[in-house]
Design an enzyme around this catalytic site. Structure first.
Site, PDB file in Angstrom:
ATOM      1  N   GLY A 194       9.427  -3.993  -6.938  1.00 42.06           N
ATOM      2  CA  GLY A 194      10.994  -3.335  -7.110  1.00 42.06           C
ATOM      3  C   GLY A 194      11.659  -4.400  -8.800  1.00 42.06           C
ATOM      4  O   GLY A 194      12.701  -3.943  -8.508  1.00 42.06           O
ATOM      5  N   PHE A 195      12.249  -5.609  -8.613  1.00 39.16           N
ATOM      6  CA  PHE A 195      12.442  -6.607  -9.469  1.00 39.16           C
ATOM      7  C   PHE A 195      12.613  -5.903 -10.206  1.00 39.16           C
ATOM      8  O   PHE A 195      13.890  -6.181 -11.607  1.00 39.16           O
ATOM      9  CB  PHE A 195      12.731  -8.031  -8.869  1.00 39.16           C
ATOM     10  CG  PHE A 195      13.265  -9.075  -9.340  1.00 39.16           C
ATOM     11  CD1 PHE A 195      14.126  -9.131  -8.462  1.00 39.16           C
ATOM     12  CD2 PHE A 195      13.556  -9.364 -10.478  1.00 39.16           C
ATOM     13  CE1 PHE A 195      16.008  -9.648  -8.762  1.00 39.16           C
ATOM     14  CE2 PHE A 195      14.541 -10.410 -10.874  1.00 39.16           C
ATOM     15  CZ  PHE A 195      15.096 -10.898  -9.823  1.00 39.16           C
TER      16      PHE A 195
ATOM     17  N   LEU B 233       5.650  -3.541 -10.240  1.00 40.13           N
ATOM     18  CA  LEU B 233       6.317  -3.605 -10.876  1.00 40.13           C
ATOM     19  C   LEU B 233       7.612  -4.917  -9.933  1.00 40.13           C
ATOM     20  O   LEU B 233       8.835  -5.029  -9.785  1.00 40.13           O
ATOM     21  CB  LEU B 233       7.368  -2.031 -10.677  1.00 40.13           C
ATOM     22  CG  LEU B 233       7.144  -0.585 -10.877  1.00 40.13           C
ATOM     23  CD1 LEU B 233       7.756   0.330 -10.101  1.00 40.13           C
ATOM     24  CD2 LEU B 233       7.501  -1.189 -12.037  1.00 40.13           C
ATOM     25  N   GLY B 234       6.771  -5.553  -9.312  1.00 37.34           N
ATOM     26  CA  GLY B 234       7.334  -6.977  -8.960  1.00 37.34           C
ATOM     27  C   GLY B 234       8.029  -6.471  -7.841  1.00 37.34           C
ATOM     28  O   GLY B 234       9.104  -7.511  -7.244  1.00 37.34           O
TER      29      GLY B 234
ATOM     30  N   SER C 161       1.914  -4.244  -6.486  1.00 38.94           N
ATOM     31  CA  SER C 161       3.461  -4.455  -6.963  1.00 38.94           C
ATOM     32  C   SER C 161       3.232  -4.599  -8.333  1.00 38.94           C
ATOM     33  O   SER C 161       3.921  -5.935  -9.106  1.00 38.94           O
ATOM     34  CB  SER C 161       3.830  -6.026  -5.688  1.00 38.94           C
ATOM     35  OG  SER C 161       3.673  -5.597  -4.919  1.00 38.94           O
TER      36      SER C 161
ATOM     37  N   TYR D 211      -0.125  -1.917   8.475  1.00 42.71           N
ATOM     38  CA  TYR D 211       0.764  -1.271   7.919  1.00 42.71           C
ATOM     39  C   TYR D 211       1.552  -0.016   8.858  1.00 42.71           C
ATOM     40  O   TYR D 211       1.169   0.570   8.441  1.00 42.71           O
ATOM     41  CB  TYR D 211       0.968  -0.854   6.301  1.00 42.71           C
ATOM     42  CG  TYR D 211       0.574  -1.125   4.941  1.00 42.71           C
ATOM     43  CD1 TYR D 211       0.618  -1.844   5.147  1.00 42.71           C
ATOM     44  CD2 TYR D 211      -0.145  -0.172   4.363  1.00 42.71           C
ATOM     45  CE1 TYR D 211       0.206  -3.196   3.413  1.00 42.71           C
ATOM     46  CE2 TYR D 211      -0.313  -0.404   3.273  1.00 42.71           C
ATOM     47  CZ  TYR D 211      -0.817  -2.412   2.998  1.00 42.71           C
ATOM     48  OH  TYR D 211      -0.987  -2.714   2.156  1.00 42.71           O
TER      49      TYR D 211
ATOM     50  N   HIS E 122      -8.753  -7.655   3.516  1.00 41.37           N
ATOM     51  CA  HIS E 122      -6.987  -7.360   3.079  1.00 41.37           C
ATOM     52  C   HIS E 122      -6.588  -8.721   2.745  1.00 41.37           C
ATOM     53  O   HIS E 122      -5.998  -8.850   1.411  1.00 41.37           O
ATOM     54  CB  HIS E 122      -6.256  -7.072   3.973  1.00 41.37           C
ATOM     55  CG  HIS E 122      -4.411  -6.571   3.712  1.00 41.37           C
ATOM     56  ND1 HIS E 122      -4.049  -5.638   4.573  1.00 41.37           N
ATOM     57  CD2 HIS E 122      -4.090  -6.492   2.627  1.00 41.37           C
ATOM     58  CE1 HIS E 122      -2.670  -5.579   3.710  1.00 41.37           C
ATOM     59  NE2 HIS E 122      -2.872  -6.227   2.308  1.00 41.37           N
TER      60      HIS E 122
END
Length: 342
Positions: free
Chosen positions: A218-219, A215-216, A213, A66, A134
């Site tokens: 953010g989608f 929340l997809g 993820s 990252y 990872h």
């Protein structure tokens, strides 16, 4: 479960793997504070870290890839100030270079040992609480890669081991080399391929499941409809198959039942999506989602989702969503668990 926290929503605590430390039932993904989602207000991001801890979030998740190490460096002052209060997770295996598009996968013993030393230095710590592989390179046997990770535990550089994006069979194989505390893979109302084998194996072995993820990306919040039109040029979601063009239009329509359930609870779509993930904790499985955010207000919203209990009719209404999603999770699915499922 016990409760922890001092301000706002107080979240419960659960074990991070069988016999592991207690952590908040929701963690914080820190990736977006350094890369992938456009520019970051560092002061606001640092305030979000403090707000997370005050809410009872104690699992903080980063990786060496990252920002090519910048995210670990960014977290270092916070870690130093709260070392005894937090559980620190980082990862190795995704190799970067000066080509911004290059992603290599390295699981060999020499790379593992070099990567951990660099992460320890950047984070300013003597030991990493949870160290993940990872991504898996199937060409490298688990005996080598997990064996090398086990050496780090024996040497006191790492406390517990984790894997990311592996199948159920791979989790069992790795667990036979050295106990695995946590499995981190994408899991949400939009992404349920982990349920084919990984979820059952984690429950069977007492491995905590850490959905990234949730929340997809953010989608599922409904905050954007088409990544290519609604997000900044530096946002990696502009290149994700699910979130652009005709796929985005089709997938946006799938949010209708999420919004319907949200209205019934006086909640946001994001909170319903997170509540759904938390309610995957059945049959002995511990589930600790790590939604990422750079804003304290979103952190509070996410934490409040741990208090929402969805009814059976609501769960039934949400059940078909994932099966109707159009497009892959990544442009290249090669190094995901889905690509290696039998």
């Amino acid at each position: 479960m016990t409760e922890h926290g001092t301000h706002g929503t107080v979240i419960e605590q659960v074990e991070l793997g069988k016999g592991g430390p207690l952590v908040g039932i929701q963690g914080l993904g820190c990736m977006g504070m350094s890369e992938f989602y456009g520019d970051t207000d560092e002061a606001e991001a640092r305030a979000t870290l403090d707000a997370a801890l005050a809410t009872g979030v104690t699992l903080f998740d980063t990786a060496d890839t990252y920002g090519r190490g910048r995210n670990e460096e960014f977290l270092a002052p916070f870690v130093a100030a709260h070392r005894d209060e937090i559980t620190l997770a980082t990862k190795f295996a995704i190799e970067r270079n000066d080509d911004p598009h290059y992603r290599g996968i390295r699981n060999d013993r020499g790379y593992v040992r070099r990567a951990v030393e660099e992460s320890l230095r950047r984070l300013g710590v003597d030991v990493i609480d949870l160290y993940y592989m990872h991504r898996r390179d199937p060409a490298v046997p688990f005996a080598e890669s997990v064996g090398a990770m086990a050496e780090l535990v024996q040497e006191g550089k790492v406390r517990r081991l984790g894997l990311s994006e592996v199948t159920g069979a791979e989790l069992r194989e790795a667990h036979a080399v050295h106990p695995i505390a946590a499995l981190q893979s994408e899991w949400s109302l939009f992404s349920r391929d982990v349920e084919r084998s990984a979820v059952g194996a984690a429950a069977e072995l007492g491995v905590a499941f850490v959905p990234y993820s949730p929340l997809g990306r953010g989608f599922l919040t409904g905050s954007f409809a088409d990544a290519s039109a609604d997000l900044s040029a530096g946002d990696f979601r502009r290149h994700q198959p699910r979130f652009t063009g005709d796929n985005a239009k089709a997938n946006a329509a799938l949010l209708a039942p999420v919004r319907e359930v949200a209205r019934a609870h006086g909640a946001t779509a994001a909170q319903i999506a997170l509540a759904w993930v938390h309610q995957r904790a059945v049959h002995g499985l511990t589930v600790i989602p790590i939604p990422g955010t750079r804003k304290a207000s979103r952190l509070a919203e996410n934490a409040a989702a741990t208090r929402i209990v969805l009814t059976e009719p609501e769960l039934a209404l949400l059940e078909p969503v994932a099966s109707r999603v159009v497009g892959d999770r990544y442009p290249d699915m090669t190094f995901t668990s889905a690509a290696r499922e039998a």
